[in-house]
Design a protein around this motif. Structure first.
Motif, PDB file in Angstrom:
ATOM      1  N   SER A   8      40.304  56.150  27.693  1.00  9.33           N
ATOM      2  CA  SER A   8      39.317  55.463  28.519  1.00  9.33           C
ATOM      3  C   SER A   8      39.883  54.162  29.066  1.00  9.33           C
ATOM      4  O   SER A   8      40.495  53.380  28.335  1.00  9.33           O
ATOM      5  CB  SER A   8      38.063  55.186  27.693  1.00  9.33           C
ATOM      6  N   TRP A   9      39.660  53.927  30.354  1.00  7.00           N
ATOM      7  CA  TRP A   9      40.083  52.686  30.977  1.00  7.00           C
ATOM      8  C   TRP A   9      39.160  52.343  32.141  1.00  7.00           C
ATOM      9  O   TRP A   9      38.579  53.211  32.769  1.00  7.00           O
ATOM     10  CB  TRP A   9      41.537  52.780  31.479  1.00  7.00           C
ATOM     11  N   GLY A  10      39.033  51.067  32.411  1.00  8.23           N
ATOM     12  CA  GLY A  10      38.343  50.583  33.594  1.00  8.23           C
ATOM     13  C   GLY A  10      39.367  50.023  34.561  1.00  8.23           C
ATOM     14  O   GLY A  10      40.460  49.622  34.152  1.00  8.23           O
ATOM     15  N   VAL A  11      39.033  49.985  35.841  1.00  5.20           N
ATOM     16  CA  VAL A  11      39.955  49.428  36.826  1.00  5.20           C
ATOM     17  C   VAL A  11      39.344  48.170  37.433  1.00  5.20           C
ATOM     18  O   VAL A  11      38.138  48.110  37.703  1.00  5.20           O
ATOM     19  CB  VAL A  11      40.303  50.461  37.916  1.00  5.20           C
ATOM     20  N   ALA A  12      40.167  47.152  37.588  1.00  2.00           N
ATOM     21  CA  ALA A  12      39.733  45.882  38.155  1.00  2.00           C
ATOM     22  C   ALA A  12      40.757  45.431  39.186  1.00  2.00           C
ATOM     23  O   ALA A  12      41.924  45.815  39.130  1.00  2.00           O
ATOM     24  CB  ALA A  12      39.599  44.832  37.049  1.00  2.00           C
ATOM     25  N   ILE A  13      40.320  44.606  40.130  1.00  2.80           N
ATOM     26  CA  ILE A  13      41.186  44.100  41.192  1.00  2.80           C
ATOM     27  C   ILE A  13      41.093  42.586  41.224  1.00  2.80           C
ATOM     28  O   ILE A  13      40.003  42.012  41.108  1.00  2.80           O
ATOM     29  CB  ILE A  13      40.790  44.691  42.552  1.00  2.80           C
ATOM     30  N   ILE A  14      42.251  41.930  41.363  1.00  3.34           N
ATOM     31  CA  ILE A  14      42.275  40.470  41.443  1.00  3.34           C
ATOM     32  C   ILE A  14      43.169  40.031  42.595  1.00  3.34           C
ATOM     33  O   ILE A  14      43.945  40.817  43.136  1.00  3.34           O
ATOM     34  CB  ILE A  14      42.773  39.825  40.126  1.00  3.34           C
ATOM     35  N   ALA A  15      43.045  38.769  42.965  1.00  2.00           N
ATOM     36  CA  ALA A  15      43.896  38.157  43.977  1.00  2.00           C
ATOM     37  C   ALA A  15      44.204  36.739  43.532  1.00  2.00           C
ATOM     38  O   ALA A  15      43.452  36.145  42.746  1.00  2.00           O
ATOM     39  CB  ALA A  15      43.194  38.144  45.335  1.00  2.00           C
ATOM     40  N   PRO A  16      45.321  36.161  44.012  1.00  2.00           N
ATOM     41  CA  PRO A  16      45.646  34.791  43.626  1.00  2.00           C
ATOM     42  C   PRO A  16      44.558  33.811  44.047  1.00  2.00           C
ATOM     43  O   PRO A  16      43.901  33.994  45.079  1.00  2.00           O
ATOM     44  CB  PRO A  16      46.950  34.506  44.383  1.00  2.00           C
ATOM     45  N   ARG A  17      44.397  32.779  43.249  1.00  2.00           N
ATOM     46  CA  ARG A  17      43.441  31.730  43.580  1.00  2.00           C
ATOM     47  C   ARG A  17      43.821  31.095  44.918  1.00  2.00           C
ATOM     48  O   ARG A  17      44.988  30.852  45.187  1.00  2.00           O
ATOM     49  CB  ARG A  17      43.436  30.662  42.479  1.00  2.00           C
ATOM     50  N   THR A 113      43.217  47.536  21.341  1.00  2.00           N
ATOM     51  CA  THR A 113      44.025  48.050  22.443  1.00  2.00           C
ATOM     52  C   THR A 113      43.480  47.567  23.781  1.00  2.00           C
ATOM     53  O   THR A 113      42.450  46.881  23.848  1.00  2.00           O
ATOM     54  CB  THR A 113      44.114  49.584  22.413  1.00  2.00           C
ATOM     55  N   TYR A 114      44.179  47.912  24.831  1.00  2.00           N
ATOM     56  CA  TYR A 114      43.819  47.486  26.175  1.00  2.00           C
ATOM     57  C   TYR A 114      42.584  48.255  26.654  1.00  2.00           C
ATOM     58  O   TYR A 114      42.310  49.360  26.210  1.00  2.00           O
ATOM     59  CB  TYR A 114      44.984  47.722  27.135  1.00  2.00           C
ATOM     60  N   LYS A 115      41.869  47.658  27.608  1.00  2.00           N
ATOM     61  CA  LYS A 115      40.640  48.258  28.131  1.00  2.00           C
ATOM     62  C   LYS A 115      40.688  48.518  29.636  1.00  2.00           C
ATOM     63  O   LYS A 115      39.890  49.298  30.143  1.00  2.00           O
ATOM     64  CB  LYS A 115      39.445  47.347  27.827  1.00  2.00           C
ATOM     65  N   LYS A 116      41.604  47.844  30.344  1.00  2.00           N
ATOM     66  CA  LYS A 116      41.592  47.906  31.804  1.00  2.00           C
ATOM     67  C   LYS A 116      42.986  48.128  32.368  1.00  2.00           C
ATOM     68  O   LYS A 116      43.991  47.763  31.743  1.00  2.00           O
ATOM     69  CB  LYS A 116      41.074  46.594  32.410  1.00  2.00           C
ATOM     70  N   ILE A 117      43.017  48.693  33.561  1.00  2.00           N
ATOM     71  CA  ILE A 117      44.179  48.622  34.436  1.00  2.00           C
ATOM     72  C   ILE A 117      43.795  47.658  35.555  1.00  2.00           C
ATOM     73  O   ILE A 117      42.886  47.926  36.337  1.00  2.00           O
ATOM     74  CB  ILE A 117      44.554  49.995  35.011  1.00  2.00           C
TER      75      ILE A 117
END
Length: 318
Positions: A8-17, A113-117
């Motif tokens: 199981s994993w969730g996906v998230a998106i980020i960008a530089p401040r 363990t990890y939860k996201k990509i």
């Protein structure tokens, strides 16, 4: 997880401040099947150290990444269409299976363990994938997107009937922070900076106190390449090959300190000193001032010293 391909994993998106982006469309997929779509992500500029909010997720190994987004600071769209190769899949699998040791607020360590990509989208079309979990973020892979074109009418409602350039200019003025606008006018968009942030150096922190003291706790560390971790106390004094620090939390016997580093400043100091002293260990000397008023940081190697003058330091009594 050790015996099954599914996890199981969730996906998230980020960008530089300060460099806002917005997704047009995208997904993580598997064999031409969409597993986790990116829908209605909105404006993003939370920062490279952010874990990201989960938009969707899955329980199969993703083998394809697709994303089209607008970079408002650059006034252009980018697109990435790439296979997540077997080597990267193996790394994802290994990270999620092995997990890591995490320190709770109570001070106890436990294995989780990890939860996201997490997917990072930076100026210049740079794309980074991390495995993200509580107090931990580890780089998985990086890619290079290509510039593309999406018409304003396809991207969003256009009641003012803006031309493409009018749309770019309007959003640049409204969405890009004034500080970033001024920086771009003087220096241009930092197209290679977030790729340079991925460079790792062999270094350690060398703490110097006015009186006898030492670090009394594990150190919270974030890095300019978006990774983060809690460094165990037994590893604090050893040289390790890592990305440069962007943030550290230090604990001493009676005080603790936070240090936020200027990414460009520390990168330039390390580039210069490593060029002058190739393959040598580098120290970041942290001089704790009298009465714990502040901490001064100096990059040092074989007698050469480069002070870091733009570090923001905060001190508290324990």
């Amino acid at each position: 997880m050790k015996t099954k391909e599914n996890f199981s994993w969730g996906v998230a998106i980020i960008a530089p401040r300060m460099y806002p982006i917005e997704i047009h469309k995208g997904y993580l997929g598997n064999d031409k099947k969409m597993i986790a779509p990116f829908i209605n992500t909105g404006l993003m500029q939370q920062g490279w150290a952010y874990y990201g909010d989960v938009f969707s997720g899955g329980n199969e190994m993703p083998t394809e990444l697709s994303a089209t987004w607008i970079s408002y600071a650059e006034k252009k769209f980018w697109k990435i269409e790439t296979e997540i190769d077997k080597k990267t899949q193996d790394k994802i699998r290994q990270l999620f299976i092995e997990g890591y040791e995490n320190k709770a607020l109570s001070g106890t360590w436990s294995h989780i363990t990890y939860k996201k990509i997490t997917i990072g989208l930076a100026p210049g079309g740079i794309v980074i994938l991390w495995a993200s979990g509580l107090n931990k973020k580890t780089e998985i892979a990086h890619y290079q997107a290509k510039e593309t074109f999406v018409s304003v009418n396809e991207f969003c409602r256009n009641p003012d009937e803006y031309t493409q350039q009018e749309f770019y200019d309007d959003r640049f003025e409204d969405y890009v922070p004034k500080e970033t606008q001024e920086y771009i006018k003087k220096n241009g968009v930092p197209l290679t900076l977030y790729e340079e942030y991925r460079t790792k150096y062999n270094y350690r922190f060398d703490l110097q106190f006015h009186k006898t003291d030492k670090e009394s706790n594990d150190r919270e560390s974030e890095y300019v390449n978006g990774e983060k971790e809690i460094v165990k106390i037994e590893d604090l004094n050893s040289y390790q090959t890592k990305a440069l620090p962007s943030y550290c939390r230090f604990w001493f016997s009676q005080y603790n300190a936070e240090a936020e580093f200027d990414g460009g400043e520390i990168l330039n100091a390390f580039k210069k000193i490593s060029k002058n002293h190739p393959d040598k260990n580098i120290d970041i000397e942290a001089k704790v001032a009298f009465m714990y008023k502040t901490v001064d940081f100096i990059v040092k190697c074989e007698g050469e010293e480069i002070p870091l003058q733009n570090v923001v330091v905060r001190m508290w009594k324990n």
